[in-house]
Design a protein around this motif. Structure first.
Motif, short mmCIF file in Angstrom:
data_model
loop_
_atom_site.label_atom_id
_atom_site.label_comp_id
_atom_site.label_asym_id
_atom_site.label_seq_id
_atom_site.Cartn_x
_atom_site.Cartn_y
_atom_site.Cartn_z
N ALA A 1 0.84 -1.21 0.00
CA ALA A 1 0.00 0.00 0.00
C ALA A 1 0.87 1.25 0.00
CB ALA A 1 -0.94 -0.01 1.20
N LEU A 2 1.94 1.24 0.79
CA LEU A 2 2.85 2.38 0.82
C LEU A 2 3.53 2.55 -0.54
CD1 LEU A 2 4.08 4.65 2.55
CD2 LEU A 2 5.89 3.03 3.18
N ALA A 3 3.95 1.43 -1.14
CA ALA A 3 4.59 1.50 -2.46
C ALA A 3 3.65 2.12 -3.49
CB ALA A 3 5.02 0.11 -2.91
N GLU A 4 2.40 1.72 -3.46
CA GLU A 4 1.43 2.29 -4.41
C GLU A 4 1.22 3.78 -4.15
OE1 GLU A 4 -2.18 -0.03 -4.40
OE2 GLU A 4 -1.19 -1.73 -5.37
N GLY B 1 -0.63 14.33 -4.00
CA GLY B 1 0.57 15.06 -3.62
C GLY B 1 1.22 14.56 -2.35
N PHE B 2 0.53 13.75 -1.57
CA PHE B 2 1.07 13.23 -0.33
C PHE B 2 0.64 11.78 -0.16
CE2 PHE B 2 0.54 17.78 0.39
CZ PHE B 2 1.79 18.12 0.89
N VAL B 3 1.42 11.04 0.62
CA VAL B 3 1.00 9.71 1.02
C VAL B 3 -0.08 9.90 2.08
CG1 VAL B 3 1.72 7.58 2.19
CG2 VAL B 3 3.24 8.69 0.51
N PRO B 4 -1.23 9.26 1.94
CA PRO B 4 -2.28 9.41 2.95
C PRO B 4 -1.78 9.00 4.34
CG PRO B 4 -3.15 8.33 0.99
CD PRO B 4 -1.66 8.40 0.82
N THR C 1 -2.21 5.37 5.34
CA THR C 1 -1.30 4.44 4.66
C THR C 1 0.05 4.44 5.35
OG1 THR C 1 -2.44 4.82 2.57
CG2 THR C 1 -0.24 3.86 2.44
N TYR C 2 0.54 5.63 5.65
CA TYR C 2 1.83 5.75 6.34
C TYR C 2 1.75 5.14 7.73
CZ TYR C 2 6.22 7.67 7.90
OH TYR C 2 7.50 7.80 8.37
N GLU C 3 0.67 5.43 8.46
CA GLU C 3 0.50 4.89 9.81
C GLU C 3 0.40 3.37 9.81
OE1 GLU C 3 -2.87 7.09 11.25
OE2 GLU C 3 -1.73 8.97 11.28
N ALA C 4 -0.26 2.80 8.83
CA ALA C 4 -0.35 1.34 8.72
C ALA C 4 1.04 0.73 8.51
CB ALA C 4 -1.29 0.94 7.59
N ALA C 5 1.84 1.36 7.68
CA ALA C 5 3.20 0.87 7.46
C ALA C 5 4.04 1.01 8.73
CB ALA C 5 3.85 1.60 6.29
N ALA C 6 3.88 2.12 9.42
CA ALA C 6 4.65 2.36 10.65
C ALA C 6 4.33 1.35 11.74
CB ALA C 6 4.40 3.79 11.15
N LYS C 7 3.16 0.73 11.70
CA LYS C 7 2.80 -0.31 12.68
C LYS C 7 3.63 -1.58 12.47
CE LYS C 7 -2.00 1.09 13.34
NZ LYS C 7 -3.41 0.71 13.11
N HIS C 8 4.09 -1.80 11.25
CA HIS C 8 4.78 -3.04 10.89
C HIS C 8 6.29 -2.87 10.70
CE1 HIS C 8 1.07 -5.27 10.42
NE2 HIS C 8 0.57 -4.18 9.85
N PHE C 9 6.75 -1.63 10.65
CA PHE C 9 8.16 -1.37 10.38
C PHE C 9 8.69 -0.38 11.40
CE2 PHE C 9 6.24 -2.63 6.42
CZ PHE C 9 7.16 -3.51 5.89
N GLY C 10 9.86 -0.69 11.96
CA GLY C 10 10.52 0.27 12.83
C GLY C 10 10.97 1.47 12.01
#
Length: 149
Positions: free
Chosen positions: A90-93, A101-104, A107-116
């Motif tokens: 989702a972040l890649a897309e 103009g920005f990553v929602p 989407t960013y918060e969902a990625a941050a839950k799984h990645f340090g």
């Protein structure tokens, strides 16, 4: 005939290769890196990069043909991809398309839950470098197996 060049400056090439290697190494998950690169390359219609990264995913990293085939519809195949992979895709897309103009935020918060923090920085590096490679290859109309530099 359309004006174009197949040439790529050696300094640019070497910097891009180094950036990609650093981002992939820091992410520490070669299969995920390849999935992200394939997905961005699908969106950008980069046949050269798709050919290369599908081969790397399957032959070097043991990814299944089924997951590669479903990657274009990953959101519709939740049983095939982990939550972490789904967050990365989702972040890649979002980074690849940037329609608003920005990553929602979600989407960013969902990625941050799984990645340090470090992993997320490297994931963004992988996404950024594949988008740059896609643009370099598509703009020069480099086909699979064609000249890279």
């Amino acid at each position: 005939m359309t004006a174009r060049t197949t040439h790529l400056d050696a300094g640019v090439r070497d910097a891009m290769i180094a950036l990609g290697a650093a981002a992939k190494k820091g992410l520490g998950d070669p299969v995920l890196a390849e999935l992200v690169m394939i997905r961005a390359s699908q969106i950008n219609a980069c046949a050269f990069c798709l050919d290369m990264h599908v081969d790397l995913a399957v032959e070097k990293n043991g990814e299944s043909a089924k997951r590669i085939a479903l990657l274009n519809a990953w959101a519709e195949a939740p049983e095939q991809f982990t939550e972490r992979e789904r967050a990365a895709l989702a972040l890649a897309e979002a980074v690849t398309v940037l329609t608003d103009g920005f990553v929602p935020d979600e989407t960013y918060e969902a990625a941050a839950k799984h990645f340090g923090e470090d992993e997320l920085a490297h994931l963004l590096g992988v996404i950024t470098v594949i988008n740059s490679w896609n643009r370099l290859m598509v703009s020069r109309r480099i086909v699979p197996g064609g000249p890279q530099w």
